[in-house]
Design a protein around this motif. Structure first.
Motif, PDB file in Angstrom:
ATOM      1  N   GLU A   1       0.823  -1.202   0.000  1.00 32.48           N
ATOM      2  CA  GLU A   1       0.000   0.000   0.000  1.00 32.48           C
ATOM      3  C   GLU A   1       0.860   1.256   0.000  1.00 32.48           C
ATOM      4  OE1 GLU A   1      -3.740  -1.897   2.585  1.00 32.48           O
ATOM      5  OE2 GLU A   1      -2.420  -0.375   3.475  1.00 32.48           O
TER       6      GLU A   1
ATOM      7  N   THR B   1      -2.962   7.166   1.258  1.00 33.35           N
ATOM      8  CA  THR B   1      -4.411   7.156   1.391  1.00 33.35           C
ATOM      9  C   THR B   1      -5.011   8.165   0.409  1.00 33.35           C
ATOM     10  OG1 THR B   1      -4.285   6.571   3.730  1.00 33.35           O
ATOM     11  CG2 THR B   1      -6.346   7.553   2.968  1.00 33.35           C
TER      12      THR B   1
ATOM     13  N   LYS C   1      -6.647   3.112  -0.615  1.00 31.34           N
ATOM     14  CA  LYS C   1      -5.187   3.133  -0.688  1.00 31.34           C
ATOM     15  C   LYS C   1      -4.753   2.897  -2.137  1.00 31.34           C
ATOM     16  CE  LYS C   1      -4.025   3.214   3.820  1.00 31.34           C
ATOM     17  NZ  LYS C   1      -3.112   4.210   4.445  1.00 31.34           N
TER      18      LYS C   1
END
Length: 505
Positions: free
Chosen positions: A34, A37, A418
């Motif tokens: 990831e 955000t 993400k």
């Protein structure tokens, strides 16, 4: 009969040959790797909402649906693109001044809540307030109030733009008053409309001189911006506001990352405001959001600049891992060999140009938000998602491929998603960025995987996944975010030329 057989053979041979010639791209998705955000995708209400928000209910409801709705029509098509944030322009009061404002175009003036006797008239900006409420009713939960100019009652020349462009048009003696004004705006909307401004951007594009009178605006040098922010922070803190301040909202992203010749006092803003050793440090203020915001203007061409300027943003994020980067405004202002700002374009050319920029901002600069400039526009320019005539009381409107192409991102990549790792040959190389297929990957909070593919090629391309595809939505010359049913439940899909396609895995 023999001739017919030969013709059939040649047709089938040509078809099979053409199929074998379709380029194929192997995709490797890593859901557990990831990156940043993604908080939201949005646009602003400047300046059309002040008038369009007073049009007949059916028309403004239809426009609000196009911008904010996540619902579907009876035939299964999307009502809109599901923007997840809305930027509200807090006006300076140039509209009340009329021609005395020296802003010739009434569409670029803005009403102001503040009266000359320091009281408030909350019945101003009603058209804009209608769209605020419409956004909330359609599920938008993030709102940003941005200011081009402080109220004219607080400025040095009692205008909503600068006299000389040399320094802030806000009087130093009015820094606290400006903070109190912003506090009152935040409180009013919370108390009266149950609508929270998550962020206030008090200083929009401080780099520019704003002395031509074409719109509201004010320059600000870094020391002025720092001093005023500290005063506003103290006001917000004293009144226990949980709204955060967004600084700086730079007019061009390289003013965030480097020292600009001739504008040394208005550039290098990440270091100036977020390096603890700086005399103008703001990062320790309670109400200052831990992010820096900028506008992608004039950094999209050539492709080397597109990539390099965003790599510079990413370097700052690595240096300051507590910060986020938000891209909070863009439309096509620049003129280059690929595109020109003048002349509206409802087709795929502009949609693809912007989709490439979105890909670069999200995957190279690791932007945590992406906002278009004008949601609605009356101008013959590439600055709007929805185009309408210049009628203040009632008019007509039309959508664009740009609107739906933005929807390939905004409708499916939902707040708190993400960005995740995806590998493919040539990813973000200069050649591929300019002319190739750009693929990015995201994971929503519900763990759904979203893939967005921007095919800039003149030919179709086959994408090969290792996971089964659940749904496919395409925007191209023939389709507006259309569900392609026959591509579901497969692991390989052919995407059309000059298209933006979203896959749900």
């Amino acid at each position: 009969m023999k001739n017919k057989a030969v013709l059939v053979f040649l047709f089938l041979s040509g078809f099979l040959f053409s199929q074998s010639k379709i380029a194929q791209i192997e995709l490797e998705i890593h859901p557990n790797v990831e990156y940043q955000t993604i908080h939201n995708f949005g646009a602003s209400d400047a300046w059309s909402a002040q008038f369009v928000g007073k049009w007949s209910l059916d028309k403004k409801e239809a426009i609000a649906d196009l911008l904010f709705s996540t619902e579907k029509n009876a035939d299964g098509t999307f009502k809109g693109i599901g923007l997840s944030t809305w930027r509200f322009n807090i006006g300076a009061g140039s509209a009340e001044q009329g021609v005395e404002s020296s802003i010739k175009d009434e569409w670029r003036r803005a009403e102001g809540f503040l009266n000359n006797d320091s009281s408030y008239n909350w019945n101003r900006q009603l058209g804009q307030q209608w769209f605020l409420k419409a956004a909330k009713e359609r599920g938008v939960s993030s709102f940003i109030g941005f200011v081009n100019s402080p109220p004219v009652q607080f400025t040095k020349n009692n205008k909503a733009f600068s006299a000389d462009g040399l320094s802030s048009n806000l009087k130093t003696s009015n820094y606290v008053k400006y903070g109190l004004f912003l506090k009152d705006v935040v409180r009013h909307f919370k108390d009266s409309l149950d609508l929270k401004f998550n962020f206030i951007s008090p200083f929009n594009e401080p780099q520019w001189d704003w002395k031509n009178g074409k719109q509201e605006g004010s320059p600000r040098n870094n020391d002025e911006l720092s001093s005023a922010t500290k005063k506003i922070d103290s006001v917000f803190k004293n009144y226990n506001l949980d709204t955060k301040l967004e600084v700086s909202e730079a007019g061009q992203i390289d003013y965030l990352t480097s020292i600009k010749k001739g504008k040394e006092h208005r550039s290098n803003q990440v270091e100036v405001f977020f390096n603890p050793t700086s005399d103008l440090y703001l990062g320790n203020l309670e109400t200052v959001s831990q992010k820096f915001a900028g506008h992608s203007y004039f950094t999209t061409w050539d492709i080397s600049k597109l990539k390099t300027k965003r790599e510079e943003i990413k370097k700052k994020l690595i240096k300051y891992p507590n910060l986020e980067y938000w891209m909070t405004e863009y439309c096509i202002l620049e003129n280059n060999e690929e595109i020109r700002g003048k002349g509206k374009d409802l087709g795929m050319k502009t949609a693809l140009y912007v989709a490439r920029l979105m890909h670069a901002d999200l995957t190279i600069a690791n932007a945590s938000a992406w906002h278009w400039w004008l949601a609605m526009t009356p101008y013959n320019y590439k600055d709007g998602l929805i185009y309408h005539d210049k009628n203040t009381e009632e008019g007509t409107f039309e959508s664009s491929k740009l609107l739906w192409g933005l929807g390939n991102f905004s409708r499916f990549i939902r707040p708190q998603a993400k960005q995740i790792k995806i590998d493919y040959k040539g990813k973000n190389s200069l050649e591929n960025l300019e002319k190739g297929v750009l693929v990015s990957a995201y994971k929503n909070k519900d763990n759904s995987i979203i893939i967005v593919a921007v095919n800039q090629k003149e030919t179709a391309v086959q994408l090969n996944f290792k996971s089964t595809i659940k749904q496919v939505y395409v925007t191209d010359k023939d389709s507006d975010l259309k569900l392609i049913q026959h591509n579901a439940d497969k692991k390989d899909v052919v995407i059309t030329a000059k298209s933006i396609t979203t896959f749900i895995l």
